[in-house]
Motif scaffolding. Structure first.
Motif, short mmCIF file in Angstrom:
data_model
loop_
_atom_site.label_atom_id
_atom_site.label_comp_id
_atom_site.label_asym_id
_atom_site.label_seq_id
_atom_site.Cartn_x
_atom_site.Cartn_y
_atom_site.Cartn_z
N ILE A 20 25.71 60.80 -7.84
CA ILE A 20 27.03 61.63 -8.08
C ILE A 20 26.29 62.71 -9.29
O ILE A 20 26.36 63.68 -9.06
CB ILE A 20 28.18 61.03 -8.49
N PHE A 23 24.36 65.20 -7.72
CA PHE A 23 25.16 66.29 -7.09
C PHE A 23 25.67 67.28 -8.14
O PHE A 23 26.23 68.45 -8.13
CB PHE A 23 26.28 65.75 -6.25
N GLN A 24 26.20 66.45 -9.42
CA GLN A 24 26.90 67.41 -10.42
C GLN A 24 26.02 68.44 -11.00
O GLN A 24 26.32 69.56 -11.28
CB GLN A 24 27.20 66.44 -11.42
N THR A 42 28.38 70.18 -0.89
CA THR A 42 27.99 69.38 -2.04
C THR A 42 29.55 68.62 -2.54
O THR A 42 29.31 67.67 -2.70
CB THR A 42 27.68 70.09 -3.31
N GLN A 45 30.13 65.96 -0.23
CA GLN A 45 29.36 64.83 -0.29
C GLN A 45 29.71 63.95 -1.53
O GLN A 45 29.82 62.64 -1.72
CB GLN A 45 28.05 65.20 -0.32
N MET A 46 30.14 64.97 -2.69
CA MET A 46 30.50 64.08 -3.95
C MET A 46 32.06 63.35 -3.49
O MET A 46 32.00 62.14 -4.08
CB MET A 46 30.65 65.18 -4.89
N ASN A 47 32.75 63.92 -2.80
CA ASN A 47 34.02 63.14 -2.42
C ASN A 47 33.68 61.64 -1.81
O ASN A 47 34.38 60.81 -1.82
CB ASN A 47 35.02 63.90 -1.61
N SER A 88 28.06 62.00 -16.99
CA SER A 88 28.91 62.49 -16.13
C SER A 88 29.85 63.29 -16.89
O SER A 88 30.03 64.71 -16.38
CB SER A 88 29.38 61.72 -15.10
#
Length: 142
Positions: A20, A23-24, A42, A45-47, A88
């Protein structure tokens, strides 16, 4: 048995959170580059990763709620998990700050370029002149 399972869950949560975080970091650059197709991919994919993390988190909570004693190794894994959460949060704040700045910029440009009133007068320098009250003409004799 529960100790091994909790350690595995914590390790997997850390792994998912690492993904995660990757991706952030990509998300920030994608937004700056205005690559909207990549943004959608993106986010999807993060979901998926967020759903996976939530499922692991529920399992971890069930084990801990059953009165399980957390070992020193598991405490270290929890500490790593919390540090990743903090990272995060910082990434999210950076993205939010950027988005707010861009939103305010666009709002300012639109307010100056597209005023709400019709029949706007401009000066020689191109600035909007303040409109004065308009005269009213009646089509009737009083």
């Amino acid at each position: 048995m529960a100790q091994e399972k909790l350690s595995e869950i914590l390790a997997e949560e850390n792994s998912v959170l690492d993904s995660i975080l990757e991706f952030q970091a990509k998300l920030y650059s994608i937004v700056k580059e205005k690559d909207w197709a990549s943004l959608e991919k993106t986010m999807a994919q993060m979901n998926i990763l967020a759903s996976r993390f939530s499922a692991l988190d529920v399992k971890r909570d069930e084990i801990v709620a059953a009165g399980y004693e957390i070992s020193a190794e598991e405490k270290n894994l929890l500490l790593e998990l919390r540090s990743r959460f903090l990272k995060s949060k910082v990434e999210n704040q950076a993205l939010n700050t950027y988005l707010e700045a861009m939103q305010n910029f666009v709002r300012g440009v639109l307010e100056n370029a597209v005023p709400q009133r019709r029949n706007v007068l401009y000066s020689r320098e191109g600035k909007i002149l303040k409109t004065e009250p308009e005269s009213v003409v009646l089509n009737k004799v009083l």
